[in-house]
Motif scaffolding. Sequence first.
Motif, mmCIF file in Angstrom:
data_model
loop_
_atom_site.group_PDB
_atom_site.id
_atom_site.type_symbol
_atom_site.label_atom_id
_atom_site.label_comp_id
_atom_site.label_asym_id
_atom_site.label_seq_id
_atom_site.Cartn_x
_atom_site.Cartn_y
_atom_site.Cartn_z
ATOM 1 N N GLY A 82 0.790 -1.222 0.000
ATOM 2 C CA GLY A 82 0.000 0.000 0.000
ATOM 3 C C GLY A 82 0.820 1.268 0.000
ATOM 4 O O GLY A 82 0.498 2.238 -0.705
ATOM 5 N N LEU A 83 1.890 1.298 0.797
ATOM 6 C CA LEU A 83 2.690 2.517 0.879
ATOM 7 C C LEU A 83 3.378 2.870 -0.445
ATOM 8 O O LEU A 83 3.352 4.038 -0.846
ATOM 9 C CB LEU A 83 3.697 2.395 2.016
ATOM 10 N N PRO A 84 3.981 1.926 -1.168
ATOM 11 C CA PRO A 84 4.535 2.277 -2.481
ATOM 12 C C PRO A 84 3.480 2.768 -3.474
ATOM 13 O O PRO A 84 3.728 3.719 -4.222
ATOM 14 C CB PRO A 84 5.182 0.971 -2.967
ATOM 15 N N VAL A 85 2.306 2.162 -3.472
ATOM 16 C CA VAL A 85 1.235 2.607 -4.378
ATOM 17 C C VAL A 85 0.778 4.013 -3.990
ATOM 18 O O VAL A 85 0.565 4.873 -4.853
ATOM 19 C CB VAL A 85 0.057 1.607 -4.363
ATOM 20 N N ILE A 113 7.257 11.359 -10.493
ATOM 21 C CA ILE A 113 6.660 10.023 -10.536
ATOM 22 C C ILE A 113 7.703 8.945 -10.280
ATOM 23 O O ILE A 113 7.495 8.046 -9.467
ATOM 24 C CB ILE A 113 5.935 9.807 -11.880
ATOM 25 N N PHE A 114 8.847 9.043 -10.935
ATOM 26 C CA PHE A 114 9.819 7.963 -10.832
ATOM 27 C C PHE A 114 10.693 8.033 -9.586
ATOM 28 O O PHE A 114 11.367 7.073 -9.262
ATOM 29 C CB PHE A 114 10.674 7.893 -12.104
ATOM 30 N N SER A 115 10.686 9.134 -8.884
ATOM 31 C CA SER A 115 11.393 9.155 -7.598
ATOM 32 C C SER A 115 10.457 8.798 -6.451
ATOM 33 O O SER A 115 10.911 8.374 -5.386
ATOM 34 C CB SER A 115 12.025 10.522 -7.361
ATOM 35 N N SER A 116 9.156 8.942 -6.661
ATOM 36 C CA SER A 116 8.220 8.623 -5.578
ATOM 37 C C SER A 116 8.108 7.125 -5.325
ATOM 38 O O SER A 116 7.949 6.700 -4.179
ATOM 39 C CB SER A 116 6.841 9.208 -5.877
ATOM 40 N N LEU A 117 8.218 6.308 -6.361
ATOM 41 C CA LEU A 117 8.093 4.860 -6.161
ATOM 42 C C LEU A 117 9.227 4.292 -5.308
ATOM 43 O O LEU A 117 8.964 3.583 -4.331
ATOM 44 C CB LEU A 117 7.987 4.134 -7.505
ATOM 45 N N PRO A 118 10.519 4.585 -5.611
ATOM 46 C CA PRO A 118 11.572 4.067 -4.722
ATOM 47 C C PRO A 118 11.462 4.611 -3.296
ATOM 48 O O PRO A 118 11.755 3.889 -2.339
ATOM 49 C CB PRO A 118 12.875 4.529 -5.374
ATOM 50 N N LEU A 119 11.017 5.861 -3.149
ATOM 51 C CA LEU A 119 10.820 6.397 -1.799
ATOM 52 C C LEU A 119 9.704 5.644 -1.071
ATOM 53 O O LEU A 119 9.811 5.358 0.120
ATOM 54 C CB LEU A 119 10.509 7.887 -1.863
ATOM 55 N N GLY A 122 11.035 2.216 -0.110
ATOM 56 C CA GLY A 122 11.936 2.356 1.046
ATOM 57 C C GLY A 122 11.176 2.584 2.334
ATOM 58 O O GLY A 122 11.474 1.979 3.363
ATOM 59 N N ALA A 123 10.172 3.464 2.291
ATOM 60 C CA ALA A 123 9.364 3.720 3.487
ATOM 61 C C ALA A 123 8.573 2.477 3.893
ATOM 62 O O ALA A 123 8.449 2.173 5.081
ATOM 63 C CB ALA A 123 8.414 4.890 3.227
ATOM 64 N N GLY A 124 8.066 1.732 2.913
ATOM 65 C CA GLY A 124 7.327 0.508 3.220
ATOM 66 C C GLY A 124 8.202 -0.545 3.869
ATOM 67 O O GLY A 124 7.802 -1.183 4.844
ATOM 68 N N VAL A 125 9.411 -0.714 3.367
ATOM 69 C CA VAL A 125 10.341 -1.687 3.968
ATOM 70 C C VAL A 125 10.732 -1.245 5.373
ATOM 71 O O VAL A 125 10.808 -2.068 6.301
ATOM 72 C CB VAL A 125 11.581 -1.863 3.061
ATOM 73 N N PHE A 126 10.971 0.046 5.549
ATOM 74 C CA PHE A 126 11.303 0.566 6.881
ATOM 75 C C PHE A 126 10.174 0.289 7.875
ATOM 76 O O PHE A 126 10.414 -0.207 8.983
ATOM 77 C CB PHE A 126 11.596 2.067 6.804
ATOM 78 N N LEU A 127 8.937 0.609 7.498
ATOM 79 C CA LEU A 127 7.804 0.354 8.387
ATOM 80 C C LEU A 127 7.596 -1.132 8.634
ATOM 81 O O LEU A 127 7.280 -1.549 9.748
ATOM 82 C CB LEU A 127 6.527 0.969 7.815
#
Length: 161
Positions: A82-85, A113-119, A122-127
Amino acid sequence: MPEYEGFVASLIDDARAEVLIQPEREGIVGAPAVSAKVCHCTSSSSQMIMEALNPLQASVGDRVVLKVEASALIRNVGSLVGLPVLALGLGWVISLFLGDTVLLGLPITFFCIFSSLPLGVGAGVFLYRHWSRENLPTITRITKTRQEMASIFGEAQSPKV
C-alpha cells in the motif's frame, strides 16, 4: 488467526524461543488437487523454524501451539504494498500541480513520478521492519511437556511381556 504446532527447539532469552514446525500432512489442507500443482515446500520432511514470544515459559522439547495475529499480517501487507502505491499516486498528483516545468532537461513530471516509487518502497520496507519486530507469533498453549513426550516415547520403546 493462523495456528501452528511445533516443538521448542531453543530458548533465545526469557521472553522468546525458536519453535520447529513440521507439517503432519503433505500439501494444502482441503485442497489436494491444488497441492499437487503449486505446493512444493510442504512435504512430510519439510521443516521451518520460527522465532516466537514465550509468555508461558515453555522449555526446550515442549510441544506447543503458536498463534499469528491476522492484524499483523494485514498491517505488513499494507506497508509493503500500500505505501509504495500511495507514494506513486502522491508523486503523480504533485507532478500535476507543478505543470510542464523542466529540471536538468527532463520534465519535472518524470522526476516526481519515478522518484516517488523508490521512496515509497523504502518507506514501506522501513515500516515493515519496524512493525514486524513486535509482531512475532505467540506460544499460546503447551500441548505436551518434554517429560510427557519422553514418557510416551519410553512406553513405546519398552518391550511388552
